[in-house]
Design a protein around this motif. Structure first.
Motif, PDB file in Angstrom:
ATOM      1  N   UNK A   1      11.764  -7.535  10.718  1.00 27.99           N
ATOM      2  CA  UNK A   1      10.341  -7.708  10.962  1.00 27.99           C
ATOM      3  C   UNK A   1       9.516  -6.627  10.274  1.00 27.99           C
ATOM      4  N   UNK A   2      10.045  -5.414  10.259  1.00 26.93           N
ATOM      5  CA  UNK A   2       9.331  -4.309   9.609  1.00 26.93           C
ATOM      6  C   UNK A   2       9.176  -4.567   8.116  1.00 26.93           C
ATOM      7  N   UNK A   3      10.217  -5.059   7.500  1.00 28.45           N
ATOM      8  CA  UNK A   3      10.131  -5.353   6.074  1.00 28.45           C
ATOM      9  C   UNK A   3       9.129  -6.468   5.795  1.00 28.45           C
ATOM     10  N   UNK A   4       9.086  -7.435   6.690  1.00 26.71           N
ATOM     11  CA  UNK A   4       8.100  -8.502   6.520  1.00 26.71           C
ATOM     12  C   UNK A   4       6.677  -7.960   6.651  1.00 26.71           C
ATOM     13  N   UNK A   5       6.456  -7.104   7.652  1.00 28.60           N
ATOM     14  CA  UNK A   5       5.133  -6.484   7.812  1.00 28.60           C
ATOM     15  C   UNK A   5       4.764  -5.659   6.576  1.00 28.60           C
ATOM     16  N   UNK A   6       5.763  -4.913   6.051  1.00 28.34           N
ATOM     17  CA  UNK A   6       5.493  -4.060   4.890  1.00 28.34           C
ATOM     18  C   UNK A   6       5.179  -4.912   3.663  1.00 28.34           C
ATOM     19  N   UNK A   7       5.945  -6.025   3.495  1.00 30.05           N
ATOM     20  CA  UNK A   7       5.699  -6.884   2.342  1.00 30.05           C
ATOM     21  C   UNK A   7       4.312  -7.515   2.414  1.00 30.05           C
ATOM     22  N   UNK A   8       3.859  -7.812   3.624  1.00 29.20           N
ATOM     23  CA  UNK A   8       2.540  -8.398   3.785  1.00 29.20           C
ATOM     24  C   UNK A   8       1.443  -7.383   4.003  1.00 29.20           C
ATOM     25  N   UNK A   9       1.788  -6.083   4.002  1.00 31.55           N
ATOM     26  CA  UNK A   9       0.827  -5.012   4.246  1.00 31.55           C
ATOM     27  C   UNK A   9       0.044  -5.253   5.543  1.00 31.55           C
TER      28      UNK A   9
END
Length: 399
Positions: free
Chosen positions: A307-315
């Motif tokens: 989930x963190x990587x998804x948040x980071x990818x979507x800023x």
């Protein structure tokens, strides 16, 4: 991280899962299967109850149950000669003015036969004719459909019917007349089993049932009287019981509706209704959500990292910070002795901030900014927020 490997194909777990899936599919489909089987059973019962016609049906020389020898003998004894014709030419030659031409088994007649018979000057009695025979003899009479109502009263002023009284028709065809004509023995829907129309020099009577003319049904109700009144209305009767036509002589004359038995038509209608009802039922209710076992087990840490990587990818720092603050409040509220519902209640924000500030070394302004402040400006600010929230929770636990 996968902590348990998927079960091997063919193993006990796979077999159990296959049985569960098969059971779920059977439970979801058994209603439809039961409905289809019930419709098939009803169609088989109706087909079995409907009397089958032999090759000698309505034959005035046949003593079988579906033959008409009894009626022909009664007519002869009452002074009405009955001439039996097997060929269309014989019937046309014998029929003349004052004669009643009884036409049976019209499915055996070709277009040429119907054209020749429709030109005779005699009155005509059609017994359960096909649509082609109706078109040739009485175009204003149209077939409406079958009826299973058995006994019926005349309900008309036609002498041949009113003198006979009630008649037991059993299964019969019904008709309607477009224009001048007389309709008798109506069903509950207004369609007639017996109609009579005048077409030029002769009268055409259409009888939708074979029962009043057969040996088996002749003694029931007023069947014998109706048969005698219809076939014996003239000085003589010419009974056409046609033989089977030569191969290919009647090709292309019969429609699909004429070829299909009544039971098959009823089965098709029932299946259409069943399909429509199932479609409506499935459209309104798709059923419960199917719960299926996960093929693998994933650690919570990997879920958080994903989930963190998804948040980071979507800023999506706003959603990430909201998730962090919401989780921190959920863990802090029980430690502060406050109800769990207050963690996400905006009206309880002041109370939570004050309680946390009393249990930690930070001021209320700092605690409020950490728990309810704006989103971080960059990733470094998000990491700093994580450290602050961890420190707040640690101090509250240790206080």
């Amino acid at each position: 991280m996968v902590t348990a490997s998927p079960p091997r194909a063919g193993g006990p777990a796979a077999e159990a899962t296959a049985r569960q899936v098969a059971g779920r599919r059977w439970r979801s489909a058994r209603g439809v299967v039961a409905a289809v089987l019930a419709l098939i059973a009803v169609a088989v019962v109706l087909a079995a109850l409907r009397p089958s016609a032999s090759a000698e049906a309505l034959d005035p020389e046949s003593p079988k149950q579906d033959g008409s020898r009894a009626l022909a003998e009664i007519l002869r004894r009452h002074g009405t000669p009955v001439t039996v014709a097997r060929k269309t030419g014989d019937a046309v030659g014998a029929a003349g003015p004052g004669t009643v031409l009884v036409v049976t088994r019209t499915e055996r007649l070709t277009e040429e036969d119907l054209a020749r018979l429709s030109g005779v000057p005699a009155d005509v009695l059609l017994v359960r004719p096909t649509s082609f025979a109706l078109e040739a003899f009485a175009p204003q009479v149209r077939r409406r459909g079958p009826s299973l109502e058995e006994v019926a009263a005349p309900g008309c002023a036609l002498p041949v019917a009113s003198l006979a009284g009630a008649v037991d028709f059993h299964e019969s065809e019904t008709y309607e007349v477009a224009g001048a004509g007389t309709s008798c023995y109506r069903t509950d829907y207004g369609d007639a089993r017996l109609v009579q129309v005048s077409t030029g020099a002769h009268t055409v009577t259409v009888l939708g049932s074979t029962a009043p003319l057969t040996n088996r049904r002749l003694t029931e109700e007023g069947n014998a009287a109706l048969g005698m009144n219809l076939a014996g209305a003239g000085t003589s009767a010419v009974w056409l019981a046609p033989d089977l036509p030569e191969a290919g002589a009647g090709a292309g004359q019969r429609s699909l509706g004429d070829l299909l038995p009544f039971g098959v038509k009823l089965l098709v209608l029932q299946l259409l209704v069943a399909v429509l009802l199932v479609a409506v039922w499935r459209a309104r209710r798709l059923g419960p959500v199917v719960a299926e076992a996960l093929p693998v087990v994933v650690r919570s840490a990997e879920t958080v990292e994903g989930l963190s990587r998804l948040y980071r990818a979507g800023r999506a720092r706003d959603r990430a910070s909201d998730a962090l603050r919401s989780g921190a409040r959920e863990r802090l509220v029980p430690l502060l002795g406050l109800p769990r519902s207050s963690a996400q209640d905006p009206s309880a924000a002041r109370e939570i901030v004050t309680a946390v500030a009393r249990r930690t070394a930070y001021e209320e302004t700092y605690v409020g900014a950490a728990l309810y402040g704006p989103e971080p400006l960059d990733d470094a600010g998000l990491i700093a927020l994580t450290d602050v929230l961890d420190d707040l929770e640690r101090q509250v636990r240790q206080s």
